[in-house]
Motif scaffolding. Structure first.
Motif, short mmCIF file in Angstrom:
data_model
loop_
_atom_site.label_atom_id
_atom_site.label_comp_id
_atom_site.label_asym_id
_atom_site.label_seq_id
_atom_site.Cartn_x
_atom_site.Cartn_y
_atom_site.Cartn_z
N SER A 60 0.84 -1.20 0.00
CA SER A 60 0.00 0.00 0.00
C SER A 60 0.88 1.25 0.00
CB SER A 60 -0.92 -0.02 1.21
OG SER A 60 -0.17 -0.08 2.39
N PRO A 61 0.30 2.39 -0.39
CA PRO A 61 1.08 3.63 -0.39
C PRO A 61 1.64 3.96 0.99
CG PRO A 61 -0.98 3.93 -1.57
CD PRO A 61 -1.05 2.58 -0.92
N ILE A 62 2.84 4.49 0.99
CA ILE A 62 3.50 4.88 2.23
C ILE A 62 3.42 6.40 2.35
CG2 ILE A 62 5.69 4.95 3.48
CD1 ILE A 62 6.42 2.34 2.01
N GLY A 63 2.70 6.87 3.35
CA GLY A 63 2.52 8.31 3.52
C GLY A 63 1.80 8.94 2.36
N GLY A 64 0.92 8.19 1.72
CA GLY A 64 0.18 8.69 0.58
C GLY A 64 0.94 8.65 -0.74
N VAL A 65 2.13 8.07 -0.72
CA VAL A 65 2.96 8.00 -1.93
C VAL A 65 2.99 6.56 -2.43
CG1 VAL A 65 5.28 8.36 -2.86
CG2 VAL A 65 4.38 9.93 -1.13
N ASP A 66 2.63 6.39 -3.71
CA ASP A 66 2.66 5.07 -4.34
C ASP A 66 4.11 4.74 -4.71
OD1 ASP A 66 2.09 2.75 -5.68
OD2 ASP A 66 1.25 3.75 -7.45
N ILE A 67 4.68 3.73 -4.05
CA ILE A 67 6.07 3.38 -4.31
C ILE A 67 6.23 2.21 -5.28
CG2 ILE A 67 6.86 4.27 -2.09
CD1 ILE A 67 7.11 1.27 -1.24
N THR A 68 5.11 1.68 -5.79
CA THR A 68 5.20 0.52 -6.67
C THR A 68 5.99 0.81 -7.96
OG1 THR A 68 2.97 0.99 -7.51
CG2 THR A 68 3.17 -0.64 -5.75
N PRO A 69 5.91 2.00 -8.57
CA PRO A 69 6.77 2.22 -9.75
C PRO A 69 8.26 2.17 -9.41
CG PRO A 69 5.08 3.93 -9.63
CD PRO A 69 5.01 3.14 -8.37
N ILE A 70 8.61 2.62 -8.23
CA ILE A 70 10.02 2.59 -7.81
C ILE A 70 10.48 1.14 -7.67
CG2 ILE A 70 11.61 3.23 -5.96
CD1 ILE A 70 9.66 5.60 -5.39
N ILE A 71 9.62 0.31 -7.12
CA ILE A 71 9.95 -1.11 -6.97
C ILE A 71 10.15 -1.75 -8.34
CG2 ILE A 71 9.05 -3.34 -6.19
CD1 ILE A 71 7.71 -1.74 -3.87
N TRP A 72 9.28 -1.42 -9.31
CA TRP A 72 9.41 -2.00 -10.65
C TRP A 72 10.67 -1.52 -11.36
CZ3 TRP A 72 8.00 -6.21 -12.74
CH2 TRP A 72 6.86 -6.86 -12.30
N VAL A 73 11.08 -0.28 -11.13
CA VAL A 73 12.35 0.18 -11.71
C VAL A 73 13.49 -0.68 -11.19
CG1 VAL A 73 14.02 2.08 -11.74
CG2 VAL A 73 11.63 2.55 -12.20
N GLY A 74 13.49 -0.95 -9.90
CA GLY A 74 14.52 -1.81 -9.32
C GLY A 74 14.47 -3.22 -9.86
N ILE A 75 13.28 -3.79 -9.98
CA ILE A 75 13.14 -5.15 -10.49
C ILE A 75 13.62 -5.23 -11.94
CG2 ILE A 75 11.43 -6.89 -11.19
CD1 ILE A 75 9.79 -6.02 -8.69
N LEU A 76 13.19 -4.31 -12.78
CA LEU A 76 13.58 -4.34 -14.19
C LEU A 76 15.08 -4.11 -14.38
CD1 LEU A 76 10.57 -2.46 -15.79
CD2 LEU A 76 11.15 -4.88 -16.04
N THR A 77 15.65 -3.23 -13.58
CA THR A 77 17.09 -2.99 -13.66
C THR A 77 17.86 -4.25 -13.27
OG1 THR A 77 16.72 -0.65 -13.14
CG2 THR A 77 18.95 -1.50 -12.85
N LEU A 78 17.40 -4.91 -12.23
CA LEU A 78 18.03 -6.16 -11.80
C LEU A 78 17.91 -7.24 -12.88
CD1 LEU A 78 19.42 -7.83 -9.57
CD2 LEU A 78 17.13 -8.40 -8.74
N ILE A 79 16.72 -7.41 -13.44
CA ILE A 79 16.50 -8.41 -14.49
C ILE A 79 17.38 -8.12 -15.70
CG2 ILE A 79 14.83 -9.28 -16.17
CD1 ILE A 79 12.70 -8.98 -13.96
N ARG A 80 17.45 -6.85 -16.08
CA ARG A 80 18.27 -6.47 -17.24
C ARG A 80 19.74 -6.80 -16.99
NH1 ARG A 80 18.78 -0.47 -19.94
NH2 ARG A 80 19.79 -1.15 -21.84
N GLU A 81 20.21 -6.51 -15.80
CA GLU A 81 21.61 -6.80 -15.47
C GLU A 81 21.88 -8.30 -15.43
OE1 GLU A 81 25.48 -5.96 -15.04
OE2 GLU A 81 23.92 -4.47 -15.40
N ILE A 82 20.95 -9.05 -14.85
CA ILE A 82 21.12 -10.50 -14.76
C ILE A 82 21.12 -11.15 -16.15
CG2 ILE A 82 19.97 -12.64 -14.03
CD1 ILE A 82 19.16 -11.14 -11.46
#
Length: 96
Positions: A60-82
């Motif tokens: 769920s949003p933390i302090g009213g901020v949706d952090i799910t796009p940030i998580i996906w940036v991290g996931i995609l960057t990791l997948i791309r590197e792997i």
């Protein structure tokens, strides 16, 4: 350029494009008044929303901020590197 190089390039470009779209999606969260269903915002929302919607059910949003796009940036960057990074699985498989 052989077929395997084109495949590696394609994977890299696709993951890079999705990362950029999620970064744009992060920027759009700063403008809650933006109508996400209208052009040009819909170009960012349509390909990213299917990834974000299920993750929002878990995180769920933390302090009213949706952090799910940030998580996906991290996931995609990791997948791309792997997969296609300098020591990536696809890169190493094609070099041997």
């Amino acid at each position: 350029m052989n077929l395997s190089s084109l495949g590696t390039l394609g994977i890299s470009l696709l993951l890079g494009l999705m990362t950029i779209l999620f970064i744009f999606r992060i920027v759009l969260t700063w403008y809650p008044q933006a109508e996400l269903t209208r052009f040009p915002f819909s170009l960012v929302v349509l390909p990213t929303e299917p990834f974000l919607k299920p993750l929002r059910k878990i995180i769920s949003p933390i302090g009213g901020v949706d952090i799910t796009p940030i998580i996906w940036v991290g996931i995609l960057t990791l997948i791309r590197e792997i997969l296609v990074g300098q020591q990536g699985l696809v890169t190493m498989a094609l070099s041997h």
